[in-house]
Design a protein around this motif. Structure first.
Motif, PDB file in Angstrom:
ATOM      1  N   ILE A  26       0.757  -0.925  -0.237  1.00  0.00           N
ATOM      2  CA  ILE A  26       0.170   0.431   0.149  1.00  0.00           C
ATOM      3  C   ILE A  26       1.196   1.220  -0.032  1.00  0.00           C
ATOM      4  O   ILE A  26       2.405   1.619   1.034  1.00  0.00           O
ATOM      5  CB  ILE A  26      -0.867  -0.037   1.967  1.00  0.00           C
ATOM      6  CG1 ILE A  26      -2.166  -1.086   1.099  1.00  0.00           C
ATOM      7  CG2 ILE A  26      -1.796   1.203   1.230  1.00  0.00           C
ATOM      8  CD1 ILE A  26      -1.364  -2.569   2.573  1.00  0.00           C
ATOM      9  N   ALA A  27       1.024   2.273  -0.891  1.00  0.00           N
ATOM     10  CA  ALA A  27       1.655   2.877  -1.147  1.00  0.00           C
ATOM     11  C   ALA A  27       0.546   4.177  -2.368  1.00  0.00           C
ATOM     12  O   ALA A  27      -0.220   4.306  -2.349  1.00  0.00           O
ATOM     13  CB  ALA A  27       2.765   2.469  -1.916  1.00  0.00           C
ATOM     14  N   ARG A  28       1.183   5.859  -2.513  1.00  0.00           N
ATOM     15  CA  ARG A  28       1.226   6.670  -2.989  1.00  0.00           C
ATOM     16  C   ARG A  28       0.550   6.259  -4.761  1.00  0.00           C
ATOM     17  O   ARG A  28       0.027   6.794  -5.196  1.00  0.00           O
ATOM     18  CB  ARG A  28       1.466   7.493  -2.588  1.00  0.00           C
ATOM     19  CG  ARG A  28       3.144   8.237  -3.450  1.00  0.00           C
ATOM     20  CD  ARG A  28       3.434   9.583  -2.118  1.00  0.00           C
ATOM     21  NE  ARG A  28       4.610   9.934  -2.934  1.00  0.00           N
ATOM     22  CZ  ARG A  28       5.281  10.618  -2.475  1.00  0.00           C
ATOM     23  NH1 ARG A  28       5.291  11.074  -1.635  1.00  0.00           N
ATOM     24  NH2 ARG A  28       6.816  10.263  -3.361  1.00  0.00           N
ATOM     25  N   ASN A  29       1.336   5.507  -5.063  1.00  0.00           N
ATOM     26  CA  ASN A  29       1.549   4.683  -7.001  1.00  0.00           C
ATOM     27  C   ASN A  29       1.799   3.819  -6.858  1.00  0.00           C
ATOM     28  O   ASN A  29       2.027   3.010  -5.420  1.00  0.00           O
ATOM     29  CB  ASN A  29       2.144   6.195  -6.745  1.00  0.00           C
ATOM     30  CG  ASN A  29       3.727   6.358  -6.802  1.00  0.00           C
ATOM     31  OD1 ASN A  29       3.693   4.799  -6.782  1.00  0.00           O
ATOM     32  ND2 ASN A  29       4.456   6.702  -6.508  1.00  0.00           N
ATOM     33  N   LYS A  30       1.254   3.670  -8.054  1.00  0.00           N
ATOM     34  CA  LYS A  30       1.555   2.202  -8.152  1.00  0.00           C
ATOM     35  C   LYS A  30       2.764   1.305  -8.530  1.00  0.00           C
ATOM     36  O   LYS A  30       3.194   0.224  -8.066  1.00  0.00           O
ATOM     37  CB  LYS A  30       1.255   1.749 -10.207  1.00  0.00           C
ATOM     38  CG  LYS A  30      -0.415   1.954 -10.085  1.00  0.00           C
ATOM     39  CD  LYS A  30      -0.010   1.835 -11.937  1.00  0.00           C
ATOM     40  CE  LYS A  30      -0.679   0.760 -12.793  1.00  0.00           C
ATOM     41  NZ  LYS A  30      -1.187   0.766 -13.547  1.00  0.00           N
ATOM     42  N   MET A  31       3.990   2.375  -8.983  1.00  0.00           N
ATOM     43  CA  MET A  31       5.223   1.686  -8.592  1.00  0.00           C
ATOM     44  C   MET A  31       5.540   1.257  -7.441  1.00  0.00           C
ATOM     45  O   MET A  31       6.221   0.392  -7.322  1.00  0.00           O
ATOM     46  CB  MET A  31       6.422   2.432  -8.794  1.00  0.00           C
ATOM     47  CG  MET A  31       7.888   2.508  -9.539  1.00  0.00           C
ATOM     48  SD  MET A  31       8.741   3.825  -9.227  1.00  0.00           S
ATOM     49  CE  MET A  31       9.236   4.715  -7.922  1.00  0.00           C
ATOM     50  N   ILE A  32       5.313   1.751  -6.598  1.00  0.00           N
ATOM     51  CA  ILE A  32       5.924   2.081  -4.779  1.00  0.00           C
ATOM     52  C   ILE A  32       4.709   0.902  -3.551  1.00  0.00           C
ATOM     53  O   ILE A  32       5.582   0.029  -3.468  1.00  0.00           O
ATOM     54  CB  ILE A  32       5.752   3.204  -4.387  1.00  0.00           C
ATOM     55  CG1 ILE A  32       6.507   4.764  -4.884  1.00  0.00           C
ATOM     56  CG2 ILE A  32       5.775   2.995  -2.915  1.00  0.00           C
ATOM     57  CD1 ILE A  32       6.354   5.692  -3.587  1.00  0.00           C
ATOM     58  N   ALA A  33       4.097   0.838  -4.918  1.00  0.00           N
ATOM     59  CA  ALA A  33       2.717  -0.336  -3.977  1.00  0.00           C
ATOM     60  C   ALA A  33       3.445  -1.603  -4.665  1.00  0.00           C
ATOM     61  O   ALA A  33       3.230  -2.987  -4.069  1.00  0.00           O
ATOM     62  CB  ALA A  33       1.618  -0.158  -4.344  1.00  0.00           C
TER      63      ALA A  33
END
Length: 669
Positions: free
Chosen positions: A265-272
């Motif tokens: 779970i993060a603020r964008n797709k790459m980090i998630a």
């Protein structure tokens, strides 16, 4: 004597210093969260990844204990290994013999295969020994993937709040922003109102919560300039709500379908996506906004999506490192000078955790391929046709998943590639759009393409066949099948009951006519009898029924002369109506004001049309006489019928138009 220090009131009506503290986020950011904006700093994205998916599918299908080492075999290699087997050092790069040496209790399950000549895939125990006559099928895993995706969508709110992207057969992206926004307003009503002074740039009040319970989630360490003693802001609250949603999804998948999955779970797709692989299996990782730099610094940038391959090799060659923490020291101008403006700017943003890619609810597939390399080669048309049948079945099963049966999408073209020696030949054909998409349709087209290749030249021995479909187009939207217009079950019963009640009211009420009984005379006889009546004849032998009298507004013993009110001027001027007949059209009589004939009401429109036609004919005759007089032509004088008083304006305008060459006028009486 006045004090040099300013007076500070101690009244409790003044807000304390803590109450004056504001959030870093504004009301505009909050509204962007509701819209799932890709630029919103409060955005919440989740990535769910099934743990060793193929191995889990076989374990669930066979009912094997979760702690039992298991691997999925394809020919003489391994394509999936569960986590208990990985503890023994097994990987996908070792062969079967070495895997059994490392783990003697290992269970090997070969993937399902299509057998030459069969019309359905199946599990064959000796498939690994028949590579020449079998083809791998991943359909069992696609079916399970579909079930898992359906489970996730069933637990989330309906679109447009629900935003789910199927990234591959075993992973999905979720944009939880809109759902998190709704929960935020429910839990914290103090931010649900309009912005102060109606200014969306006003900062939100600080969250009242100072301690957050992350349950069993894995939290990435904060950046160097951040501490856990700092009070949480609204982005932390949003991440917490998102983690609760994902945890419930994972629990439901586990309970209903017996599969475990990891999540980020993060603020964008790459980090998630990086977060979901951080702690596996069966765990979830939260990368807060205050921890992005710390999290990204520990990666090799070649592990980041779209930074591998040739671009990754180019960056390593020009900067001498593949570590993100070292590349962070490179300035933007340096990156642009060595990688170009666009690529340099993109790399600069991506290694800092900036990614504005959207969660696409419908990833468009451009083509589908099914192929087989033959070892040994095949040497006959019949053998090739058997494999084409398998290719078609394989592709059609994926088309069903894509929604061809519901007309959501369908391919426009089909291609067949054939390799003989070093020569590759191909043929293409359109798929008829006017026919329903069926497996037999694709098979017949592909078989015809193979025949074309064989006719063109030498085709045997064949080393490789490939069948593909492409040119996908969207189906019509908003259409309904015939079933959508039908009612069933309780709804149908309710409609029948309502109709029965209406029929009952029409029988006992005075505002609807009663159904007319069948007459002994046929339709033609009734029509002729009406024509006779209009000329003064009457059928005295036909007696009206009480129902017919009632429908005409009269009692059974009242004649038709009494149907008009005595005080009505129209009733005084009209001729007496004939005796009431069984036919309801005679009961509703009509008296013409022009010729004073009494006719059935159903003949009113036809009779008035006759008068209208006569008026047009008279006007045309008058027009012709005027034209002859102006031209000086001597014509015998004939009496011109006077124009009827009731002639319409349309007839008058028509009389001013001259007949064109080749046209003739019809005589009307």
């Amino acid at each position: 004597m006045s004090s040099s220090q300013p007076f500070i009131p101690s009244s409790p009506t003044f807000p304390s210093a803590g109450r004056l503290r504001k959030s870093r986020f504004t009301y505009k950011h909050l509204s962007q969260l509701a819209l799932s904006s890709t630029t919103c700093p409060l955005r919440v994205i989740a990535h769910i990844d099934l743990d060793a998916f193929y191995a889990q599918c076989e374990g669930v299908r066979l009912g094997i204990a979760e702690d039992q080492p298991l691997a999925v075999q394809q020919w003489q290699g391994l394509i999936a290994i569960n986590y208990p087997a990985r503890k023994f050092g097994l990987s996908r790069f070792i062969d079967i013999a070495e895997a059994k040496k490392l783990c003697q209790s290992l269970i090997l399950q070969h993937v399902a295969t299509w057998k030459e000549g069969d019309s359905k895939w199946a599990y064959h125990q000796d498939a690994f020994a028949h590579i020449a006559t079998h083809k791998v099928s991943l359909d069992p895993y696609r079916l399970e993937s579909r079930r898992i995706l359906a489970c996730i969508k069933d637990l989330l709110p309906a679109p447009p709040v629900q935003r789910v992207e199927k990234a591959s057969i075993d992973e999905v992206f979720l944009d939880l922003s809109a759902q998190v926004h709704a929960v935020l307003l429910e839990r914290y009503p103090e931010i649900s109102g309009p912005a102060p002074y109606d200014d969306p740039t006003e900062y939100l009040p600080r969250p009242p919560t100072t301690v957050l319970d992350w349950n069993t989630d894995t939290l990435v360490d904060l950046d160097n300039n951040e501490t856990e003693d700092d009070d949480p802001d609204w982005d932390d609250i949003a991440m917490l709500i998102g983690s609760e949603i994902v945890r419930s999804l994972r629990a439901a998948i586990r309970e209903r379908l017996k599969y475990t999955c990891s999540a980020g779970i993060a603020r964008n797709k790459m980090i998630a996506k990086l977060g979901s692989a951080h702690k596996k299996p069966n765990q979830q990782t939260i990368v807060r906004n205050r921890a992005v730099q710390q999290f990204m610094g520990n990666f090799k940038f070649t592990k980041i999506r779209n930074l591998g391959g040739k671009l990754g090799d180019d960056v390593v060659a020009k900067f001498g490192t593949e570590q993100v923490k070292e590349l962070l020291q490179v300035s933007l101008p340096q990156l642009k000078s060595k990688l170009g403006d666009d690529t340099g700017s993109w790399v600069y943003e991506i290694i800092r955790g900036e990614d504005s890619s959207d969660v696409n609810s419908r990833t468009q597939i451009k083509s589908m391929l099914s192929a087989k390399s033959f070892r040994p080669t095949i040497n006959s048309f019949d053998q090739a046709v058997k494999w084409i049948r398998i290719f078609v079945a394989d592709i059609f099963s994926r088309l069903v998943e894509e929604g061809v049966l519901e007309n959501r999408r369908r391919p426009k073209t089909i291609n067949l590639h054939h390799r003989q020696g070093g020569q590759m030949r191909s043929r293409q054909a359109p798929i008829p759009s006017g026919r329903p998409m069926e497996e037999n349709l694709l098979f017949e087209i592909a078989k015809n393409l193979l025949s074309q290749i064989i006719v063109d030249g030498r085709a045997w021995p064949c080393a490789n066949l490939q069948l593909s479909v492409g040119g996908f187009e969207e189906g019509p939207t908003g259409n309904r099948s015939i079933g959508g217009f039908l009612v069933r079950g309780d709804e149908a019963k309710a409609m029948k009951h309502s109709r029965d009640c209406e029929d009952h009211d029409s029988v006992h009420g005075e505002f609807l006519p009663e159904k007319r009984p069948r007459s002994e005379h046929g339709t033609i006889q009734r029509f002729l009898s009406r024509q006779g009546t209009s000329h003064g004849e009457s059928d005295e032998d036909i007696v009206p029924t009480p129902c017919e009298l009632k429908s005409a507004g009269a009692s059974p013993d009242v004649s038709s002369d009494a149907l008009d009110h005595p005080s009505s001027p129209t009733a005084k001027e009209a001729q007496p109506l004939p005796t009431i007949k069984t036919d309801t059209s005679i009961i509703d009589a009509y008296t013409c004001r022009k010729c004073h004939k009494t006719l059935p009401a159903v003949q009113k429109e036809e009779h008035e049309d006759w008068h209208f036609a006569k008026s047009i004919a008279a006007a045309d005759k008058l027009d012709e006489s005027h034209q002859a007089r102006r031209a000086g032509e001597a014509r015998p004088k004939t009496p011109i019928a006077p124009k009827k008083i009731g002639a319409s304006k349309a007839g008058a305008s028509h009389s001013q138009r001259k007949s064109e060459k080749g046209q003739s006028r019809l005589p009307f009486g």
